[in-house]
Motif scaffolding. Structure first.
Motif, PDB file in Angstrom:
ATOM      1  N   PRO A   1       0.835  -1.207   0.000  1.00  0.00           N
ATOM      2  CA  PRO A   1       0.000   0.000   0.000  1.00  0.00           C
ATOM      3  C   PRO A   1       0.866   1.252   0.000  1.00  0.00           C
ATOM      4  CG  PRO A   1      -0.761  -1.579   1.650  1.00  0.00           C
ATOM      5  CD  PRO A   1       0.546  -2.085   1.142  1.00  0.00           C
ATOM      6  N   GLY A   2       0.482   2.229  -0.843  1.00  0.00           N
ATOM      7  CA  GLY A   2       1.235   3.478  -0.922  1.00  0.00           C
ATOM      8  C   GLY A   2       0.314   4.664  -0.818  1.00  0.00           C
ATOM      9  N   TYR A   3       0.745   5.792  -1.417  1.00  0.00           N
ATOM     10  CA  TYR A   3      -0.037   7.019  -1.325  1.00  0.00           C
ATOM     11  C   TYR A   3      -1.338   6.924  -2.126  1.00  0.00           C
ATOM     12  CZ  TYR A   3       4.073   9.170   0.742  1.00  0.00           C
ATOM     13  OH  TYR A   3       5.109   9.471   1.565  1.00  0.00           O
ATOM     14  N   GLY A   4      -1.381   6.039  -3.114  1.00  0.00           N
ATOM     15  CA  GLY A   4      -2.580   5.937  -3.939  1.00  0.00           C
ATOM     16  C   GLY A   4      -3.810   5.559  -3.141  1.00  0.00           C
ATOM     17  N   LEU A   5      -3.718   4.477  -2.364  1.00  0.00           N
ATOM     18  CA  LEU A   5      -4.862   4.052  -1.553  1.00  0.00           C
ATOM     19  C   LEU A   5      -5.193   5.100  -0.488  1.00  0.00           C
ATOM     20  CD1 LEU A   5      -4.104   0.240  -1.067  1.00  0.00           C
ATOM     21  CD2 LEU A   5      -5.663   1.316  -2.701  1.00  0.00           C
ATOM     22  N   VAL A   6      -4.157   5.692   0.077  1.00  0.00           N
ATOM     23  CA  VAL A   6      -4.398   6.758   1.068  1.00  0.00           C
ATOM     24  C   VAL A   6      -5.122   7.924   0.412  1.00  0.00           C
ATOM     25  CG1 VAL A   6      -3.288   8.438   2.594  1.00  0.00           C
ATOM     26  CG2 VAL A   6      -2.413   6.094   2.461  1.00  0.00           C
ATOM     27  N   GLY A   7      -4.687   8.306  -0.800  1.00  0.00           N
ATOM     28  CA  GLY A   7      -5.339   9.404  -1.503  1.00  0.00           C
ATOM     29  C   GLY A   7      -6.788   9.103  -1.833  1.00  0.00           C
ATOM     30  N   MET A   8      -7.088   7.861  -2.236  1.00  0.00           N
ATOM     31  CA  MET A   8      -8.475   7.502  -2.522  1.00  0.00           C
ATOM     32  C   MET A   8      -9.342   7.636  -1.281  1.00  0.00           C
ATOM     33  SD  MET A   8      -8.520   4.344  -5.262  1.00  0.00           S
ATOM     34  CE  MET A   8      -7.330   3.278  -4.450  1.00  0.00           C
ATOM     35  N   ARG A   9      -8.841   7.161  -0.163  1.00  0.00           N
ATOM     36  CA  ARG A   9      -9.621   7.266   1.084  1.00  0.00           C
ATOM     37  C   ARG A   9      -9.811   8.726   1.488  1.00  0.00           C
ATOM     38  NH1 ARG A   9      -6.263   2.612   2.406  1.00  0.00           N
ATOM     39  NH2 ARG A   9      -7.569   0.720   2.387  1.00  0.00           N
ATOM     40  N   GLU A  10      -8.788   9.554   1.315  1.00  0.00           N
ATOM     41  CA  GLU A  10      -8.907  10.972   1.663  1.00  0.00           C
ATOM     42  C   GLU A  10      -9.917  11.667   0.770  1.00  0.00           C
ATOM     43  OE1 GLU A  10      -4.952  12.369   1.354  1.00  0.00           O
ATOM     44  OE2 GLU A  10      -4.386  11.784   3.396  1.00  0.00           O
ATOM     45  N   ARG A  11      -9.913  11.345  -0.513  1.00  0.00           N
ATOM     46  CA  ARG A  11     -10.881  11.958  -1.424  1.00  0.00           C
ATOM     47  C   ARG A  11     -12.307  11.542  -1.067  1.00  0.00           C
ATOM     48  NH1 ARG A  11      -8.989  14.810  -5.403  1.00  0.00           N
ATOM     49  NH2 ARG A  11      -6.803  14.618  -6.048  1.00  0.00           N
ATOM     50  N   ALA A  12     -12.489  10.292  -0.757  1.00  0.00           N
ATOM     51  CA  ALA A  12     -13.833   9.846  -0.365  1.00  0.00           C
ATOM     52  C   ALA A  12     -14.248  10.518   0.937  1.00  0.00           C
ATOM     53  CB  ALA A  12     -13.852   8.331  -0.213  1.00  0.00           C
ATOM     54  N   ARG A  13     -13.321  10.613   1.880  1.00  0.00           N
ATOM     55  CA  ARG A  13     -13.644  11.222   3.167  1.00  0.00           C
ATOM     56  C   ARG A  13     -13.972  12.701   3.014  1.00  0.00           C
ATOM     57  NH1 ARG A  13      -9.853   8.691   5.767  1.00  0.00           N
ATOM     58  NH2 ARG A  13      -8.298  10.324   5.505  1.00  0.00           N
ATOM     59  N   SER A  14     -13.392  13.382   2.026  1.00  0.00           N
ATOM     60  CA  SER A  14     -13.650  14.808   1.844  1.00  0.00           C
ATOM     61  C   SER A  14     -15.091  15.096   1.457  1.00  0.00           C
ATOM     62  CB  SER A  14     -12.706  15.368   0.772  1.00  0.00           C
ATOM     63  OG  SER A  14     -13.025  14.839  -0.511  1.00  0.00           O
ATOM     64  N   VAL A  15     -15.810  14.125   0.920  1.00  0.00           N
ATOM     65  CA  VAL A  15     -17.229  14.305   0.581  1.00  0.00           C
ATOM     66  C   VAL A  15     -18.117  13.441   1.464  1.00  0.00           C
ATOM     67  CG1 VAL A  15     -16.766  15.016  -1.794  1.00  0.00           C
ATOM     68  CG2 VAL A  15     -17.046  12.577  -1.263  1.00  0.00           C
ATOM     69  N   GLY A  16     -17.561  12.935   2.562  1.00  0.00           N
ATOM     70  CA  GLY A  16     -18.350  12.148   3.496  1.00  0.00           C
ATOM     71  C   GLY A  16     -18.517  10.692   3.118  1.00  0.00           C
TER      72      GLY A  16
END
Length: 399
Positions: free
Chosen positions: A358-373
């Motif tokens: 796991p790298g920044y990609g999966l972290v970025g996906m989770r952050e993007r989803a979290r930004s819209v709830g």
């Protein structure tokens, strides 16, 4: 020195003296105040007012009652407790009654400034009662003087209480201003951190996707060149190079719009229109190295949700191509709307995506989803081979 020069020099010296006095510690200030009050009290004792001139005892009492004033701010109630017996004895000996008035008023004022209203009222009642007892033998004249002194006592206590409330309100206002300033600074730092995180996600999504595509396209061109040098397929090589050039142009354009935010922080919307569901078709067509089967049954989503879905699909495709480990990789992308949420489902049949670190990609996906709830889950497919990414992005409250 003429009078004008003397007046000018005095006006320059007064502020300097005030500043020097204000720079002293409170104990030394109050010590100077005690001396300053004792001097006029001594002059009053032998010039004006009722009562006889002080003798040795009178001078000892008069000067002694000023000494505790040096600790009036550190210990106002003990200072008052020490001064009251000295003042009472001084008056009982019928010395000049006006001399200790200023010291008495100063200590009462200090008690009111340093204590709450209930304690101040109790002290005032006690002092007035004691004064009445001392004046009870003086008949009507003593009663008249008692009312006069009571007025002075009440005035000093009220003035001290007013100053205390004013200082408390001023301190509270300063505290509110400081808290508001800290809140603004924390909000500014939070916004800077969020913007840096957003830019980092955008750069990661853009560069990772583009570099992966360029890598695959370069591999295709290298394979064509090395497969059969004698029968070079110039059209295939030219097509691969054109694809590389197009990918570079697209990446350069997206990178330019992303960096506009850094060049002009006063315009947060300078990055231009956000990518959304309408861009998924082009994203699927440019995914070199995999066959993408795209199904979109959702209506147009709000900009923030659409952008999050686009970036999640982009990162999932990049990971699939990078870690798929096979030439005939198939990636299925399904975007649908159900129960007030946008559902994004990306699966591939690759061999290596499930074991990738796991790298920044999966972290970025989770952050993007979290930004819209929303939420993102990612991991190996239950069927065995391949990788699966599922995102649920709520639509309510974001339109």
């Amino acid at each position: 020195m003429n009078p004008v020069q003397a007046t000018s020099n005095a006006s320059r010296l007064r502020p300097a003296a005030v500043l020097r006095y204000a720079s002293l510690d409170p104990l030394r200030q109050d010590a100077y105040l005690a001396v300053g009050l004792a001097a006029p009290a001594s002059a009053i004792a032998v010039t004006v007012g009722s009562g006889r001139h002080p003798d040795a005892l009178g001078w000892a009492l008069l000067l002694g009652l000023h000494v505790p004033l040096a600790w009036r701010r550190r210990a106002p109630l003990p200072t008052l407790a020490i001064m009251i017996p000295l003042i009472a004895v001084y008056h009982q000996q019928d010395y000049n009654h006006s001399a200790p008035t200023a010291a008495s008023m100063v200590v009462l004022y200090t008690v009111a400034v340093r204590n709450g209203p209930l304690r101040t009222a109790a002290v005032g009642c006690a002092v007035i009662a004691l004064m009445m007892v001392l004046k009870i033998d003086h008949g009507m004249a003593g009663l008249a003087v008692s009312f006069q002194i009571t007025g002075w006592i009440v005035s000093m206590l009220v003035l001290g209480g007013y100053i205390r409330v004013h200082r408390e309100n001023a301190a509270a206002a300063v505290g509110r201003a400081e808290r508001a300033e800290r809140t603004r600074e924390e909000e500014a730092r939070r916004r800077v951190a969020e913007e840096r995180l957003r830019i980092a996600r955008d750069l990661h999504d853009l560069l990772a996707h583009s570099i992966t595509l360029i890598g695959v396209q370069t591999s295709v061109a290298a394979h064509v060149l090395a497969a059969d040098p004698g029968r070079l397929d110039r059209a295939a090589v030219a097509g691969a190079l054109d694809d590389i050039a197009e990918t570079c142009r697209t990446a350069r354009g997206e990178l330019r719009t992303t960096l506009e935010v850094l060049r002009d922080p006063g315009t947060p919307d300078a990055r231009g229109p956000l990518p959304g569901l309408h861009g998924l078709a082009d994203l699927a067509r440019t995914a070199v190295g995999a066959q993408v089967r795209l199904t979109v049954t959702a209506d147009e989503a709000p900009p923030a949700v659409g952008a999050a879905a686009y970036r999640i699909v982009q990162e999932a495709l990049t990971n699939a191509v990078r870690h798929g480990g096979r030439d005939d990789l198939t990636v299925r992308v399904r975007v649908s709307e159900d129960d007030g949420a946008l559902h994004v489902h990306v699966t591939d049949d690759g061999a290596g995506a499930g074991t990738a670190t796991p790298g920044y990609g999966l972290v970025g996906m989770r952050e993007r989803a979290r930004s819209v709830g929303g939420t993102v889950t990612a991991g190996p497919r239950e069927e065995g081979q391949g990788f699966e990414v599922t995102a649920v992005l709520p639509l309510g409250g974001t339109r």
